[in-house]
Design a protein around this motif. Structure first.
Motif, short mmCIF file in Angstrom:
data_model
loop_
_atom_site.label_atom_id
_atom_site.label_comp_id
_atom_site.label_asym_id
_atom_site.label_seq_id
_atom_site.Cartn_x
_atom_site.Cartn_y
_atom_site.Cartn_z
N ALA A 33 -112.90 -46.38 25.71
CA ALA A 33 -111.55 -46.30 26.64
C ALA A 33 -111.29 -44.90 27.22
O ALA A 33 -110.49 -44.47 28.59
CB ALA A 33 -110.30 -46.77 25.90
N ASP A 35 -112.63 -42.95 29.14
CA ASP A 35 -113.27 -42.79 30.72
C ASP A 35 -112.91 -41.71 31.38
O ASP A 35 -111.90 -41.11 31.26
CB ASP A 35 -113.31 -44.23 31.26
N SER A 36 -113.41 -41.57 32.50
CA SER A 36 -113.16 -40.41 33.45
C SER A 36 -111.74 -40.40 33.89
O SER A 36 -110.99 -39.36 33.91
CB SER A 36 -113.96 -40.53 34.70
N LEU A 37 -110.98 -41.71 34.11
CA LEU A 37 -109.64 -41.54 34.37
C LEU A 37 -108.68 -41.28 33.40
O LEU A 37 -107.85 -40.41 33.33
CB LEU A 37 -109.14 -43.23 35.15
N ASN A 38 -109.02 -41.84 32.05
CA ASN A 38 -108.25 -41.58 30.86
C ASN A 38 -108.37 -40.02 30.68
O ASN A 38 -107.55 -39.55 30.12
CB ASN A 38 -108.56 -42.45 29.91
N LEU A 40 -108.70 -37.60 32.53
CA LEU A 40 -107.85 -36.80 33.53
C LEU A 40 -106.30 -36.92 32.73
O LEU A 40 -105.49 -35.98 32.91
CB LEU A 40 -107.78 -37.31 34.80
N GLN A 41 -105.94 -38.14 32.34
CA GLN A 41 -104.50 -38.52 32.12
C GLN A 41 -104.20 -37.48 30.79
O GLN A 41 -103.37 -37.08 30.44
CB GLN A 41 -104.41 -39.73 31.82
N MET A 43 -105.99 -34.78 29.80
CA MET A 43 -105.95 -33.57 29.94
C MET A 43 -104.67 -32.93 30.80
O MET A 43 -103.93 -31.82 30.41
CB MET A 43 -107.12 -32.94 30.61
N MET A 44 -104.25 -33.65 31.65
CA MET A 44 -103.11 -33.45 32.17
C MET A 44 -101.83 -33.35 31.03
O MET A 44 -101.11 -32.62 31.17
CB MET A 44 -102.60 -34.51 33.12
N ILE A 59 -112.67 -29.05 31.50
CA ILE A 59 -112.25 -30.26 31.59
C ILE A 59 -113.54 -31.22 31.47
O ILE A 59 -113.55 -32.28 30.72
CB ILE A 59 -111.54 -30.61 32.74
N ILE B 99 -104.95 -31.00 38.58
CA ILE B 99 -106.22 -30.57 37.99
C ILE B 99 -107.24 -30.82 39.07
O ILE B 99 -107.47 -31.74 39.87
CB ILE B 99 -106.60 -31.58 36.81
N TYR B 119 -106.18 -34.24 41.04
CA TYR B 119 -105.46 -35.19 40.18
C TYR B 119 -104.03 -34.42 40.23
O TYR B 119 -104.05 -33.46 39.36
CB TYR B 119 -106.06 -35.45 38.93
#
Lengths: 78, 135
Positions: A33, A35-38, A40-41, A43-44, A59, B99, B119
């Motif tokens: 789970a 993955d690249s989208l999660n 980013l979430q 790290m943000m 990142i 980001i 992002y």
């Protein structure tokens, strides 16, 4: 110092919808789970929580929770 | 002051050909030919309807950046904007907490003008597209 580890584990667990276990076990390889989208979430959320900024290279290179903790400590102490 | 000009909504698909038919049923018309960008690991095509432009995208492999969106059932996954100076625009958004997901690289879809993905803090993925070719 343990607080950072716990907070990182908690953030990742919330994004990935997993139970936060031992931080050593929280890796991108172990959790599909993460993955690249999660990523980013995660790290943000980390940036917002600890008021730190990561470079695009950092990142992209992060592979597990321990690396995130190490980077946070480096930035907070730098 | 960075001016953003809305260009398209990015839509991820499992099959371009199948989705083109679906969007033709919604009266979207093809704008140009299908392109393939190995750097972005995608193939795609633009379609328009009454001033609204969409970019249909299909991953070229399981490592394509679009795959994680598809797995979550997300179709509309980014908004693309034209900017005069992509470096200034990136600086503005990163100063605001965004980001930088991918640094500017030439893109097949835009005659090798540079694109970059960011992002935003509201968890929106945007694509910045350089208006003029950087010399």
């Amino acid at each position: 110092m343990v607080e950072i580890e716990n907070a990182v584990a908690q953030i990742i667990a919330e994004v990935l919808e997993i139970n936060a276990g031992s931080i050593e076990q929280i890796t991108r390889e172990h959790y599909a789970a993460w993955d690249s989208l999660n990523h980013l979430q995660i790290m943000m959320a980390i940036e917002e929580t600890f008021k730190v900024r990561f470079t695009p290279g950092e990142i992209a290179d992060i592979r597990n929770a321990e690396e995130i903790v190490a980077l946070i400590r480096e930035k907070l102490n730098g | 002051m960075v001016k953003l000009e809305m260009h398209h909504i990015g839509i991820v698909t499992r099959s371009l050909e199948v989705e083109i038919q679906h969007y033709e049923n919604l009266d979207y018309k093809l704008e140009g030919n299908i392109f393939e960008d190995p750097l972005q690991k995608i193939r795609g095509v633009f379609m328009v309807n009454n001033g609204t432009r969409i970019e249909l995208l299909e991953g070229l492999s399981e490592t394509a950046p679009t795959v994680s969106f598809l797995k979550k059932g997300i179709q509309m996954y980014h908004q693309g904007f034209m900017v005069s100076n992509i470096d200034t625009a990136i600086q503005k958004f990163t100063d605001d907490g965004a980001i930088l997901v991918s640094s500017p690289v030439p893109a097949v879809a835009f005659e090798n003008r540079r694109i970059a993905f960011l992002y935003l803090k509201n968890r929106l993925l945007i694509e910045l597209i350089e208006k003029e070719e950087k010399r």
